[in-house]
Design a protein around this motif. Structure first.
Motif, short mmCIF file in Angstrom:
data_model
loop_
_atom_site.label_atom_id
_atom_site.label_comp_id
_atom_site.label_asym_id
_atom_site.label_seq_id
_atom_site.Cartn_x
_atom_site.Cartn_y
_atom_site.Cartn_z
N MET A 888 0.96 -1.22 -0.12
CA MET A 888 -0.33 -0.22 -0.02
C MET A 888 0.76 1.27 0.01
O MET A 888 1.08 2.78 -0.42
CB MET A 888 -1.20 0.14 1.52
N ASP A 889 2.05 1.18 0.93
CA ASP A 889 2.47 2.40 0.82
C ASP A 889 3.16 2.41 -0.69
O ASP A 889 3.29 3.57 -0.96
CB ASP A 889 4.16 2.44 2.04
N GLU A 890 4.02 1.94 -1.06
CA GLU A 890 4.52 1.57 -2.34
C GLU A 890 3.69 2.44 -3.17
O GLU A 890 4.09 2.81 -4.52
CB GLU A 890 5.00 0.48 -3.28
N THR A 891 2.31 1.37 -2.94
CA THR A 891 1.47 2.35 -4.42
C THR A 891 1.45 3.49 -4.70
O THR A 891 1.10 4.53 -5.60
CB THR A 891 0.60 1.15 -4.30
N ARG A 892 1.26 3.22 -2.88
CA ARG A 892 0.72 5.32 -2.91
C ARG A 892 1.67 6.23 -3.50
O ARG A 892 1.89 6.80 -4.31
CB ARG A 892 0.39 5.81 -1.46
N ASP A 893 3.52 6.07 -2.83
CA ASP A 893 4.36 6.47 -3.59
C ASP A 893 4.24 6.69 -4.69
O ASP A 893 4.85 7.88 -5.46
CB ASP A 893 5.13 6.29 -2.69
N PHE A 894 4.36 5.34 -5.32
CA PHE A 894 4.72 5.99 -6.75
C PHE A 894 3.76 6.58 -7.29
O PHE A 894 4.06 7.17 -8.27
CB PHE A 894 4.86 4.48 -7.33
N CYS A 895 2.19 6.33 -7.22
CA CYS A 895 1.59 7.18 -7.45
C CYS A 895 1.14 8.77 -7.36
O CYS A 895 1.17 9.62 -8.63
CB CYS A 895 -0.57 7.25 -7.14
N ARG A 896 2.29 9.35 -6.61
CA ARG A 896 2.62 10.46 -6.22
C ARG A 896 3.53 11.28 -6.75
O ARG A 896 3.93 12.36 -7.14
CB ARG A 896 2.54 10.43 -4.42
N SER A 897 4.65 9.96 -7.45
CA SER A 897 5.46 10.15 -8.39
C SER A 897 5.12 10.62 -9.70
O SER A 897 5.32 11.42 -10.37
CB SER A 897 6.86 9.43 -7.54
N HIS A 898 4.36 9.51 -9.88
CA HIS A 898 4.38 9.60 -11.44
C HIS A 898 2.80 10.18 -11.64
O HIS A 898 2.17 9.93 -12.78
CB HIS A 898 4.36 7.50 -11.72
N GLY A 899 1.93 9.99 -11.20
CA GLY A 899 0.62 10.50 -11.37
C GLY A 899 -0.74 9.08 -11.43
O GLY A 899 -1.69 9.28 -11.88
N TYR A 900 0.00 7.90 -11.39
CA TYR A 900 -0.80 6.83 -11.79
C TYR A 900 -0.41 5.47 -11.59
O TYR A 900 0.67 5.97 -11.17
CB TYR A 900 -0.30 6.61 -13.32
N VAL A 901 -1.21 4.53 -11.45
CA VAL A 901 -0.52 3.23 -11.20
C VAL A 901 -0.56 1.84 -12.51
O VAL A 901 -1.58 2.94 -13.22
CB VAL A 901 -1.15 2.20 -9.83
N THR A 902 0.18 0.77 -12.48
CA THR A 902 -0.56 0.31 -13.35
C THR A 902 -0.82 -0.97 -12.74
O THR A 902 -0.86 -1.44 -11.63
CB THR A 902 1.35 -0.27 -14.67
#
Length: 1018
Positions: A888-902
């Protein structure tokens, strides 16, 4: 090696080439050889494969002067022209050759005499075109390569190896699966007909292994078309699994006795030698002693006059004009090539081509002009590709405003046929159907809009009514100057059904359903809406008017302004033709513009596979599902409607009694005044209008505090909604012709890739309540059939275990344990055997709640426990399964950095508000992003299953039909006699849907049952 379907013997090709004309030199004479090296780009065109693709892509086309069929020649010439003209400046070939198969007998026939023994002969009308296609290559001044004893694929493999060794890159122009073994970081494939590049990821998607292992998989699976034996009973999927596990063919055969499955083990042991022979047959020879060195393939300035002479002899008027325009030569000053003209095919000296003007550069397009058309994306402004191509196109189209005055209203069949001829020349067209209803199953055509280029669009009115006049006998009510509906449909049929003409549209599925109702199968489509969705889901609206504003700053005409609203609203067939033409042609024009801008981004952003495998194939699948519909039992619905009415009346009376005064239960204002005004309950908030909020969440909170009135209001709302939305409304959706209900699916409606259903919405029928299940009982199978419900079991929990990599959860799913009982045992230390149901229920609530980011408050409400206790449960859950918190933390941080998840399949889901200043908005987007990876991957998996299951059923000669998709569930209608055979096929396809793109370590499980109605089957 195998070429594009249909598979045909090369014997006729070779014979025709030899008999029609004396052999020409193997390659055109280059001006000067250029040593290929680092920085160079070698293009190798699989000529033999493209002959058949060109032949089947175009309808029969006969040369007027002598009736000779030349459709394959035209298709091949168009492909070469597109390849030379349309490649961006930084991706053009420095070396290029067209490679053909020369003879039917090669070294492979000595290894295995039956190799390719069963290929059918070439079509009679294609055989004379083989030699002409080779002449076309020479007319383009391109090397025309072929060598006896070897296939084209061997030559291509050798040139590709040599280029790689010198540091050059290679593009193989082909879609042939046998060439995929050559793909690496310096070699890729390009399918010009689909504008699709094939790299390592695409090879893995097809074969389940990287390119260097493709021959191992092919050796096991064999190829019936080329009569490569392989190992009986082993297909691509199984072969890939075996190679992934054992490494290569020899290791697998050496350890074949370890195979657990008896039939598979026996097949491998008994057919080991066949597998080894098959590997020799499919392995390309990349050490051919080449007749023409790589350096001699250097691209040089072609002789444009020679090309024009050939094209004039073929009578390809449009392509002749294009070449002449590009090279600045007047085609009237060039004589047709006499050796290829009518009556001169047996030989003869070519007439001298004359021109006082210098030949042009076919490899460098002219600079962009103000007139638009295809020139808007060419010229010196193109510095890179493919993202630069998208940028250049956007800039050019912003400078080329939509000009509605240039649109044409086509009012005669002759005019329509003229436009259709231009479509055949262009090879693509944007289409938009206009209808008198939003229901494609019952709508009638009003007209069809077509667009070839920006501002080159038309509208074909078919059934517009006279203003102010009612319909009379023999279409007396129709407006004059319209093409007859039947004539237009038949004229357009070859275009719409042609696999060689690309149809570009916006929300194409509507057109596919409507056309299918008229017996037309729409083939070869691109959907600009779906491309936008793949690229930008979550960033904003994907509707055409929004995209027009976003990309071009253009405000489109609004259909609502033409149709009006309320009682005065009209249907589109009542709109005057001139206004309908402006709006409709603009729709096709803008759709084409959007497509031109967004299509290159698929390649640039590595989203082509998502579009090609998860979006575009589903258009035809859903169109068929929508047309099939599903039967309902009106009597069941009628009885339920009566029951719900009685329940609503009873609950309403109880509400009046508790309130102590008459109250309109359907009035939120009156309810709010009683709850927070008269009764003085705490927790009330007011809306912007000043009224008390009485949302379901507010009433739920009050009910949890023990208040009876909000409980009764919620009960009344639920039963009233079931009555109005389903039991009363569903019968009104029954199609009078099919007597079935036909829902409409939306592909681009959710950020995560989930489908939505509307008119009617069949995805929101509650299944966790008895009343909701009663409604499902009204969905029935036709006599002699059963409904089969196939449902992924706990798929998002399984994906959580997979993506977050939680070993204990993964093992539990592998062992087939009760995951909720296991979770309870892990958390609370209670043995699984004899576990109290309450303990399991709590674990289940936590398992599913965690996926959706449940709070302590929400869990407390759901379980009826104190918030502190719920908070302790969640804390303990994360302590026991720390990988979930990390995920959950990694997903949230990735989305904050990139604006999307995959998703696992590469779908991008954008959440731009994840960094919003508003805390509640930010928190919502964080929860959504965390869940999106799971829900989106699940959505991708069922999409993959839907695109495969029909073919799987057909292969088993089963007549089951897929009717509905409801999130993780597929519903089929199956003949009684085929139920037993159908269930395992559906389960197998659904459970293996991720493969070969993704190999899950957690097994998927599908529950499939058959019954007379949907509820019993679920």
């Amino acid at each position: 090696m195998p070429k594009s379907s249909p598979k045909t013997s090369a014997k006729a090709d070779t014979k025709a080439a030899a008999e029609t004309k004396p052999a020409a030199p193997a390659a055109a004479k280059p001006v000067a050889a250029k040593a290929a090296g680092k920085g160079d780009h070698i293009f190798l065109v699989d000529g033999s494969g493209y002959i058949f693709r060109a032949y089947h892509a175009l309808p029969p086309l006969n040369r007027k002067s002598d009736g000779l069929q030349v459709n394959a020649v035209l298709g091949f010439c168009n492909m070469l022209w597109k390849l030379l003209r349309d490649m961006p400046a930084d991706n053009r070939p420095t070396h290029l050759a067209i490679v053909f198969d020369k003879s039917e007998v090669t070294f492979r026939n000595k290894i295995y005499p039956e190799y390719k023994a069963h290929r059918p002969p070439a079509p009679d009308d294609l055989i004379p075109q083989f030699a002409l296609i080779r002449e076309a290559v020479r007319a383009f001044d391109l090397p025309c390569l072929e060598q006896g004893g070897f296939e084209a694929d061997d030559l291509i493999a050798t040139y590709a190896r040599q280029a790689s060794e010198r540091g050059a890159t290679t593009t193989i122009v082909s879609s042939d699966k046998d060439l995929m073994q050559l793909v690496n970081d310096k070699v890729m494939m390009y399918d010009t007909m689909k504008d699709r590049r094939i790299g390592v990821p695409e090879v893995i998607e097809k074969f389940g292994v990287p390119p260097e292992k493709v021959v191992e998989v092919q050796a096991l699976a064999g190829d019936s078309t080329d009569n490569v034996p392989g190992v009986p009973g082993i297909g691509i999927k199984t072969a890939a699994q075996l190679i992934v596990e054992y490494g290569d063919l020899e290791q697998l055969l050496f350890r074949a006795t370890e195979i657990k499955q008896p039939k598979r083990r026996a097949a491998l042991i008994e057919n080991a030698e066949k597998a080894r022979i098959s590997r020799q047959l499919v392995l390309l020879d990349d050490n051919v002693k080449l007749d023409v060195p790589l350096d001699d393939l250097a691209v040089h300035e072609p002789d444009a006059r020679k090309l024009i002479a050939f094209l004039k002899a073929m009578e390809f008027t449009t392509l002749t004009r294009r070449v002449a325009d590009c090279s600045q030569i007047d085609p009237a000053n060039v004589d047709a090539d006499a050796s290829n003209s009518s009556g001169a095919r047996a030989g003869g000296d070519a007439a001298k081509a004359r021109s006082s003007e210098a030949s042009g550069d076919l490899f460098t397009a002219p600079a962009a002009t103000a007139t638009g058309g295809d020139k808007g994306d060419k010229g010196a402004s193109l510095k890179g590709a493919p993202i630069s191509l998208a940028t250049a196109r956007e800039e050019a189209l912003r400078k080329l405003p939509v000009d509605r005055t240039k649109y044409q209203a086509i009012k005669t069949l002759k005019e329509l046929n003229g436009f259709i001829a231009r479509i055949h020349d262009a090879g693509h067209v944007a289409i938009e159907l206009k209808a008198n209803s939003i229901d494609p199953m019952q709508a009638d055509f009003c007209g069809i809009a077509l667009a070839l280029a920006p501002n080159e669009a038309c509208y074909v009115p078919l059934a517009h009514k006279q203003s102010g006049g009612g319909a009379g006998l023999f279409d007396a009510g129709l407006a004059p100057d319209q093409v007859k509906h039947e004539d237009a449909i038949e004229a357009l049929r070859p275009v719409l059904e042609s696999p060689g003409i690309l149809k570009i549209g916006f929300d194409v599925k509507f057109a596919a359903v409507m056309l299918a109702q008229h017996g037309i199968t729409l083939r070869n489509i691109d959907d600009a809406k779906l491309i936008s969705y793949v690229l930008d889901a979550g960033r904003g609206s994907n509707e055409l008017d929004s995209l027009a504003e976003r990309w071009f700053g253009h405000a489109m005409l609004k259909e609502s302004e033409l149709l009006g609203s309320g009682k005065g609203k009209i249907t589109f067939d009542q709109v005057p033709i001139d206004k309908a033409a402006a709006l409709s042609a603009e729709g096709a024009d803008v759709a084409l513009r959007v497509w031109r801008v967004l299509k290159p981004r698929l390649v640039a952003e590595h989203m082509t596979t998502v579009y090609e495998t998860l979006e575009r194939p589903l258009v035809s699948v859903l169109a068929r599902m929508e047309r099939r519909g599903i039967s309902i039992d009106r009597q069941v619905l009628s009885r339920l409607s009566g029951d719900f009415a009685q329940t609503a009346a009873r609950v309403e009376a109880e509400i009046q009694e508790i309130a102590g005064e008459p109250v309109n239960v359907g009035s939120p204002k009156q309810i709010g005044d009683i709850l927070f005004g008269k009764m003085g309950l705490s927790g009330g908030t007011k809306t912007k209008t000043g009224a008390w909020s009485t949302t379901a969440q507010v009433l739920d909170d009050l009910a949890e505090q023990g208040h009876d009135l909000p409980k009764k209001i919620l009960e009344w709302r639920q039963v009233s909604k079931l009555k109005s939305t389903y039991t009363d409304a569903l019968p009104t959706y029954v199609n009078p012709q099919t007597h079935r209900v036909h829902t409409t699916y939306a592909l681009a409606a959710t950020t995560t890739g989930r489908l939505s259903s509307n008119e009617p919405n069949l995805q929101n029928i509650p299944v966790r309540t008895e009343d909701g299940r009663k409604i499902r009982r009204a969905f029935i199978a036709t006599p002699g059939h059963k409904l089969v419900s196939a449902d992924y079991s706990q798929i998002e929990l399984r994906l959580l275990a997979e993506i977050a990599d939680i070993p204990v959860l993964k093992q539990a799913f592998r062992d087939g344990l009760d995951i909720h009982a296991m979770t309870a045992s892990e958390m609370f230390g209670v043995p699984i055997k004899g576990m109290p149901s309450e303990i399991r229920r709590r674990a289940k609530a936590i398992n599913f709640g965690i996926i959706y980011g449940i709070s302590a408050f929400g869990l407390a409400n759901q379980l009826g426990i104190a918030r502190e206790e719920a908070s302790a449960y969640i804390k303990k859950y994360f302590e026991r399964f720390p990988g979930i918190r990390a995920y959950m933390d990694e997903t949230r941080d990735f989305c904050r950095s990139h604006g999307y998840v995959t998703t696992l399949f590469g779908r991008k889901m954008h959440y731009p508000d994840i960094k919003a200043s508003n805390a509640s908005v930010r928190a919502f987007n964080e929860r959504a992003a965390i869940n999106a990876r799971l829900q989106g991957t699940a959505a991708d998996i069922i999409r993959r299953a839907m695109t495969r299951v029909e073919d799987a059923l057909a292969a088993k000669k089963l007549s089951a039909q897929m009717l509905l998709q409801v999130h993780d569930e597929l519903i089929f209608e199956v003949p009684d006699a085929e139920v037993e055979a159908t269930l395992p096929v559906v389960q197998h396809v659904m459970q293996d849907a991720p493969f070969p793109a993704v190999n899950l370590s957690v097994p998927l499980h599908v529950d499939a049952r058959a019954a007379n109605n949907w509820d019993e089957a679920h």
